[in-house]
Design a protein around this motif. Structure first.
Motif, PDB file in Angstrom:
ATOM      1  N   TYR A  14      27.138  37.500  36.783  1.00  0.00           N
ATOM      2  CA  TYR A  14      28.422  37.459  36.364  1.00  0.00           C
ATOM      3  C   TYR A  14      29.402  36.193  35.128  1.00  0.00           C
ATOM      4  CZ  TYR A  14      33.742  36.489  36.923  1.00  0.00           C
ATOM      5  OH  TYR A  14      35.269  36.602  36.762  1.00  0.00           O
ATOM      6  N   HIS A  15      28.468  35.422  34.981  1.00  0.00           N
ATOM      7  CA  HIS A  15      28.810  34.344  34.277  1.00  0.00           C
ATOM      8  C   HIS A  15      28.285  34.359  32.762  1.00  0.00           C
ATOM      9  CE1 HIS A  15      30.014  31.910  37.928  1.00  0.00           C
ATOM     10  NE2 HIS A  15      30.844  31.616  37.026  1.00  0.00           N
ATOM     11  N   ILE A  16      27.116  35.029  32.706  1.00  0.00           N
ATOM     12  CA  ILE A  16      26.741  35.740  31.311  1.00  0.00           C
ATOM     13  C   ILE A  16      27.533  37.170  31.133  1.00  0.00           C
ATOM     14  CG2 ILE A  16      24.698  36.609  30.483  1.00  0.00           C
ATOM     15  CD1 ILE A  16      22.823  34.974  32.653  1.00  0.00           C
ATOM     16  N   ASN A  17      27.791  37.713  31.753  1.00  0.00           N
ATOM     17  CA  ASN A  17      28.287  38.738  31.239  1.00  0.00           C
ATOM     18  C   ASN A  17      29.705  38.348  31.125  1.00  0.00           C
ATOM     19  OD1 ASN A  17      29.618  41.089  31.098  1.00  0.00           O
ATOM     20  ND2 ASN A  17      29.138  41.772  33.401  1.00  0.00           N
ATOM     21  N   TYR A  18      30.344  37.862  31.468  1.00  0.00           N
ATOM     22  CA  TYR A  18      31.503  37.143  31.220  1.00  0.00           C
ATOM     23  C   TYR A  18      32.190  36.545  29.634  1.00  0.00           C
ATOM     24  CZ  TYR A  18      36.958  35.866  32.186  1.00  0.00           C
ATOM     25  OH  TYR A  18      37.494  35.803  32.475  1.00  0.00           O
ATOM     26  N   ALA A  19      30.914  35.376  29.538  1.00  0.00           N
ATOM     27  CA  ALA A  19      30.394  34.339  28.825  1.00  0.00           C
ATOM     28  C   ALA A  19      30.086  35.605  27.179  1.00  0.00           C
ATOM     29  CB  ALA A  19      29.224  34.010  28.616  1.00  0.00           C
ATOM     30  N   GLY A  20      29.870  36.724  27.181  1.00  0.00           N
ATOM     31  CA  GLY A  20      29.527  38.003  26.597  1.00  0.00           C
ATOM     32  C   GLY A  20      30.850  38.414  26.261  1.00  0.00           C
ATOM     33  N   ARG A  21      31.505  38.429  26.806  1.00  0.00           N
ATOM     34  CA  ARG A  21      32.881  39.573  27.079  1.00  0.00           C
ATOM     35  C   ARG A  21      33.727  38.304  26.417  1.00  0.00           C
ATOM     36  NH1 ARG A  21      33.768  43.928  29.692  1.00  0.00           N
ATOM     37  NH2 ARG A  21      32.344  44.073  31.816  1.00  0.00           N
ATOM     38  N   LEU A 224      39.404  41.164  35.088  1.00  0.00           N
ATOM     39  CA  LEU A 224      38.042  41.249  35.294  1.00  0.00           C
ATOM     40  C   LEU A 224      37.343  40.043  36.372  1.00  0.00           C
ATOM     41  CD1 LEU A 224      36.658  42.626  31.830  1.00  0.00           C
ATOM     42  CD2 LEU A 224      36.701  44.194  34.128  1.00  0.00           C
ATOM     43  N   GLU A 225      38.735  39.262  36.582  1.00  0.00           N
ATOM     44  CA  GLU A 225      38.280  37.995  37.333  1.00  0.00           C
ATOM     45  C   GLU A 225      37.878  38.540  38.648  1.00  0.00           C
ATOM     46  OE1 GLU A 225      38.588  34.688  36.964  1.00  0.00           O
ATOM     47  OE2 GLU A 225      39.268  34.910  34.802  1.00  0.00           O
ATOM     48  N   GLY A 231      47.889  40.498  40.402  1.00  0.00           N
ATOM     49  CA  GLY A 231      49.435  39.515  40.801  1.00  0.00           C
ATOM     50  C   GLY A 231      49.812  38.356  40.628  1.00  0.00           C
ATOM     51  N   ALA A 232      51.263  37.569  40.991  1.00  0.00           N
ATOM     52  CA  ALA A 232      51.891  36.474  40.014  1.00  0.00           C
ATOM     53  C   ALA A 232      50.252  35.704  40.330  1.00  0.00           C
ATOM     54  CB  ALA A 232      52.934  36.374  40.709  1.00  0.00           C
ATOM     55  N   GLU A 233      49.800  35.167  41.885  1.00  0.00           N
ATOM     56  CA  GLU A 233      48.587  34.909  42.174  1.00  0.00           C
ATOM     57  C   GLU A 233      47.450  34.898  41.122  1.00  0.00           C
ATOM     58  OE1 GLU A 233      47.765  34.677  46.590  1.00  0.00           O
ATOM     59  OE2 GLU A 233      46.562  33.076  46.267  1.00  0.00           O
ATOM     60  N   GLY A 234      47.229  35.625  40.686  1.00  0.00           N
ATOM     61  CA  GLY A 234      46.472  35.737  40.154  1.00  0.00           C
ATOM     62  C   GLY A 234      45.774  35.741  38.943  1.00  0.00           C
ATOM     63  N   VAL A 235      47.276  35.543  38.385  1.00  0.00           N
ATOM     64  CA  VAL A 235      47.681  35.282  36.561  1.00  0.00           C
ATOM     65  C   VAL A 235      47.768  34.015  37.019  1.00  0.00           C
ATOM     66  CG1 VAL A 235      49.724  35.081  35.032  1.00  0.00           C
ATOM     67  CG2 VAL A 235      49.258  36.945  36.008  1.00  0.00           C
ATOM     68  N   SER A 236      48.564  32.982  37.567  1.00  0.00           N
ATOM     69  CA  SER A 236      49.101  31.452  38.135  1.00  0.00           C
ATOM     70  C   SER A 236      47.247  30.933  38.056  1.00  0.00           C
ATOM     71  CB  SER A 236      49.739  31.588  39.405  1.00  0.00           C
ATOM     72  OG  SER A 236      49.107  31.147  40.304  1.00  0.00           O
ATOM     73  N   ARG A 237      46.481  31.924  38.618  1.00  0.00           N
ATOM     74  CA  ARG A 237      44.967  31.341  38.627  1.00  0.00           C
ATOM     75  C   ARG A 237      43.692  31.114  37.497  1.00  0.00           C
ATOM     76  NH1 ARG A 237      42.870  34.707  42.231  1.00  0.00           N
ATOM     77  NH2 ARG A 237      44.154  33.828  44.119  1.00  0.00           N
ATOM     78  N   ALA A 238      44.076  32.102  37.056  1.00  0.00           N
ATOM     79  CA  ALA A 238      43.867  32.662  35.686  1.00  0.00           C
ATOM     80  C   ALA A 238      44.169  31.739  34.767  1.00  0.00           C
ATOM     81  CB  ALA A 238      44.269  33.968  35.336  1.00  0.00           C
ATOM     82  N   THR A 239      45.736  31.129  34.424  1.00  0.00           N
ATOM     83  CA  THR A 239      45.919  30.417  33.838  1.00  0.00           C
ATOM     84  C   THR A 239      45.962  29.230  33.526  1.00  0.00           C
ATOM     85  OG1 THR A 239      48.265  31.415  33.820  1.00  0.00           O
ATOM     86  CG2 THR A 239      48.155  29.279  33.332  1.00  0.00           C
TER      87      THR A 239
END
Lengths: 262, 258
Positions: A14-21, A224-225, A231-239
């Motif tokens: 997951y982390h390799i994929n995310y870093a690649g993105r 992709l998280e 939703g609002a919670e997803g945005v707040s977590r990502a922020t």
């Protein structure tokens, strides 16, 4: 044990994929910075948002950082009878290190978080999909103005931070604690060279890329998280993640670039 | 399917999200200048199917051919060129919420054409008037009702006179009068521009009036893509059940058929 290994592998992938993105995201953003059509207005709007609106917090932080440096520096230098070196100590600390780093951290908190939330909400409400379907490149339309604006704004904000910090140190060292005014400025004039200023500019430019890259990238890939980007919670977590990751990256990169440039 | 030129074709498309298989061996052909409506119960993968056609989601297996080319093999530039022919209305309209209604509709013109600002102004006004949207130019999407957002989305989708129009639930959440108005707008603009339309809808049987072909998504598959009359008389058990559930019993010449 098998479960543990499976989860470990899953995490790593997951982390390799995310870093690649994120790497591809940065590449596409940077290659689209100079792609036509050229529009100056979005860049100016972003300079206003990232730069002008951060000015107050930068001036405030710069002033108090300079004042603390003046205070701490004075009592440390007095032990060696070198109070006259206070000006150089304050200026060098600010220009080479504290100015770029603290400016970048403050901009991450104020503008980086907002960039992540803005892009994340656009992702969640299909606005980015809509742009793609209209054959409008989101990297050029949304990201390029933010990168360009950060390139301009960060070095300027860092300069403001440095100047205000030097005067903060002056206020405490000279006006409050009685260091000679001439010694404060002449020491600074002799010890600060172009290389110090160059290092500060290079650092602030690197931090500009880091802030927009990580904060905008976290918002762009919100869907992709693994923890659920909806939703609002997803945005707040990502922020929150974007601000933490960006701050850590600034500190790590600061060490690396200092080691390279010294 | 008749002998019209094929605009979009899906061949053996599979798509899973985690362990859930949403599309299973999907085969469908979208003919040129016709309206194909994809119907089905909620959660059957209709919007996912549409997003495959738009190139927003990649298939796990199979091919999505748009204008004869596999969308998964297109470069970013080719994909962008293909999308210049698209007009898309998303389920939630997907208007950019930080700019005004006028700027939303003007966006494709400003970004993709070299028209002057006065020409853009003229075209946007025309389109907004066509959609019965008056005095909304300076409003932001959050200040509009659901129906108005849909009509602004439709105006934006049609502003560049696209060759292929994708409409995801164009009338969901709208009252009867507004739904009829949207259908009328789609019908009149299609007659004028001759675009190919792919519509995902729940609005059965009203949507049948607009459709040249109807495809049913059920059990992760396309159960049939037929003209409205044949669709209603189909022997396929999924289609028969769907028709019965949504339209009741079908009668011809006084005799019950289903």
């Amino acid at each position: 044990m098998e479960n543990f290994c499976e989860r470990l592998g899953e995490n790593a992938l997951y982390h390799i994929n995310y870093a690649g993105r994120l790497g591809i995201f940065l590449f596409l953003c940077l290659t689209n910075i100079l792609a036509p059509p050229y529009k100056i207005r979005p860049v100016i709007q972003q300079i206003h948002f990232i730069g002008a609106k951060s000015l107050f917090v930068i001036v405030f932080t710069g002033a108090f950082t300079g004042m603390v440096l003046g205070l701490q520096g004075y009592y440390s230098l007095r032990q060696f009878g070198s109070e006259s070196a206070l000006g150089s100590a304050v200026a060098l600390s600010l220009i080479r290190e504290l100015g770029p780093v603290l400016t970048a951290l403050m901009v991450t908190g104020r503008a980086g978080s907002a960039i992540c939330a803005e892009i994340g909400i656009m992702r969640n409400s299909e606005q980015i999909d809509a742009l793609e379907c209209m054959a409008i490149d989101p990297y050029r339309f949304l990201m390029a103005p933010k990168f360009l604006a950060a390139f301009f704004a960060l070095p300027l904000l860092t300069s403001f931070f440095d100047v205000v910090g030097i005067f903060g140190g002056f206020l405490i060292g000279v006006k409050l604690l009685g260091v000679n005014e001439g010694a404060y400025f002449s020491g600074m004039y002799k010890s600060v060279v172009w290389d110090d200023i160059y290092m500060g500019i290079v650092k602030s430019l690197c931090f500009a890329v880091l802030i927009v890259w990580i904060c905008a990238g976290k918002g762009f890939y919100l869907h992709l998280e693994r923890s659920g980007g909806f939703g609002a919670e997803g945005v707040s977590r990502a922020t929150t993640n974007a601000v933490v990751l960006s701050s850590v990256a600034i500190l790590v990169w600061d060490y690396l670039i200092t080691a390279i440039l010294l | 399917m008749p002998e019209h030129a094929v605009v979009i074709e899906l061949r053996g498309v599979d798509k899973s999200f985690g362990r859930q298989k949403v599309l299973d061996q999907i085969d469908i052909v979208i003919p040129e200048a016709k309206t194909t409506v994809i119907v089905g119960a909620s959660g059957q993968g209709k919007s996912v199917l549409l997003k495959h056609m738009l190139g927003l989601i990649r298939a796990d297996r199979g091919e999505v051919l748009v204008l004869g080319r596999d969308i998964a093999r297109m470069s970013n530039r080719e994909l962008r060129d293909t999308r210049t022919r698209f007009g898309v209305l998303f389920q939630g309209a997907a208007l950019l919420d930080s700019i005004t209604v006028f700027d939303n509709v003007a966006l494709p013109l400003r970004e993709r054409t070299r028209l002057t600002e006065s020409e853009i102004r003229k075209r946007v006004r025309e389109k907004l008037e066509l959609m019965n949207l008056v005095d909304v130019d300076e409003k932001y999407p959050a200040q509009l009702s659901g129906g108005m957002k849909k009509r602004v989305g439709l105006a934006r989708a049609l502003i560049l006179e696209p060759k292929i129009v994708f409409l995801d639930e164009p009338t969901t959440g709208l009252d009867v009068k507004m739904s009829k108005e949207i259908y009328r707008l789609i019908h009149t603009t299609q007659e004028r521009l001759g675009f190919t339309a792919v519509i995902v809808s729940h609005d059965v049987p009203k949507i049948f009036k607009l459709a040249d072909y109807i495809a049913l998504m059920a059990a992760s598959r396309i159960q049939g893509c037929l003209p409205p009359v044949e669709f209603q008389l189909s022997d396929n058990p999924y289609i028969r059940d769907f028709v019965q559930e949504t339209m009741g019993e079908i009668y011809t010449s006084g005799e019950r058929v289903t």
